[in-house]
Design a protein around this motif. Structure first.
Motif, mmCIF file in Angstrom:
data_model
loop_
_atom_site.group_PDB
_atom_site.id
_atom_site.type_symbol
_atom_site.label_atom_id
_atom_site.label_comp_id
_atom_site.label_asym_id
_atom_site.label_seq_id
_atom_site.Cartn_x
_atom_site.Cartn_y
_atom_site.Cartn_z
ATOM 1 N N UNK A 1 0.859 -1.186 0.000
ATOM 2 C CA UNK A 1 0.000 0.000 0.000
ATOM 3 C C UNK A 1 0.894 1.235 0.000
ATOM 4 N N UNK A 2 0.444 2.207 -0.744
ATOM 5 C CA UNK A 2 1.257 3.420 -0.886
ATOM 6 C C UNK A 2 1.077 4.313 0.336
ATOM 7 N N UNK A 3 1.982 5.215 0.563
ATOM 8 C CA UNK A 3 1.840 6.134 1.693
ATOM 9 C C UNK A 3 0.556 6.961 1.599
ATOM 10 N N UNK A 4 0.117 7.285 0.396
ATOM 11 C CA UNK A 4 -1.108 8.080 0.268
ATOM 12 C C UNK A 4 -2.325 7.274 0.724
ATOM 13 N N UNK B 1 -6.492 6.508 4.983
ATOM 14 C CA UNK B 1 -7.085 5.743 6.078
ATOM 15 C C UNK B 1 -7.030 6.542 7.377
ATOM 16 N N UNK B 2 -5.890 7.180 7.616
ATOM 17 C CA UNK B 2 -5.746 8.004 8.814
ATOM 18 C C UNK B 2 -6.754 9.148 8.808
ATOM 19 N N UNK B 3 -6.874 9.814 7.659
ATOM 20 C CA UNK B 3 -7.824 10.933 7.553
ATOM 21 C C UNK B 3 -9.251 10.457 7.771
ATOM 22 N N UNK B 4 -9.611 9.320 7.187
ATOM 23 C CA UNK B 4 -10.949 8.778 7.336
ATOM 24 C C UNK B 4 -11.237 8.457 8.807
#
Length: 131
Positions: free
Chosen positions: A19-22, A27-30
């Motif tokens: 999985x890419x850093x973006x 996921x963190x933002x969600x």
């Protein structure tokens, strides 16, 4: 054998990190957004509960104020009838007055009785609710 066992775990680790850093940032933002929404909902719920509590308290105070004003009116009315009786006695002693003069003085005591009955019922209702 030991090298092959370790290779499998390293391979699975490599697959997980594809999985890419973006993606992880999304996921963190969600997760952060969901947490913020939950906190807002809890805060709104607490505010609504506080408003409801204050409204109930105001209604209770208004009810007490109404009862106090009714009691004050009752006390005033209980004091006033003797004064009215003193006023009607000279009228009754005056023979020049027509016989219909005492009838208007009978009207207010009837209304007074109705008000007393209403106040009595309200007081009973208040005491019943209190109990």
């Amino acid at each position: 054998d030991v090298k092959l066992k370790n290779m499998g775990s390293w391979a699975s680790l490599a697959q997980k990190s594809t999985s890419t850093p973006s993606d992880s940032f999304e996921q963190f933002r969600r997760a952060a957004r969901e947490k913020e929404e939950r906190e807002k909902a809890l805060k709104a719920q607490a505010e609504q509960a506080e408003k409801d509590r204050q409204r109930r308290e105001q209604e209770k105070l208004r009810g007490r104020d109404e009862e106090d004003s009714i009691e004050a009116r009752q006390e005033q009315q209980q004091v006033q009838p003797p004064q009215q009786q003193h006023q009607t006695q000279p009228q009754a002693q005056n023979p020049a007055q027509p016989p219909s003069a005492p009838q208007p003085s009978q009207g207010p005591p009837h209304a007074l009785d109705q008000q007393r009955e209403l106040a009595r019922r309200r007081e009973q209702e208040r005491r019943r609710r209190e109990a």
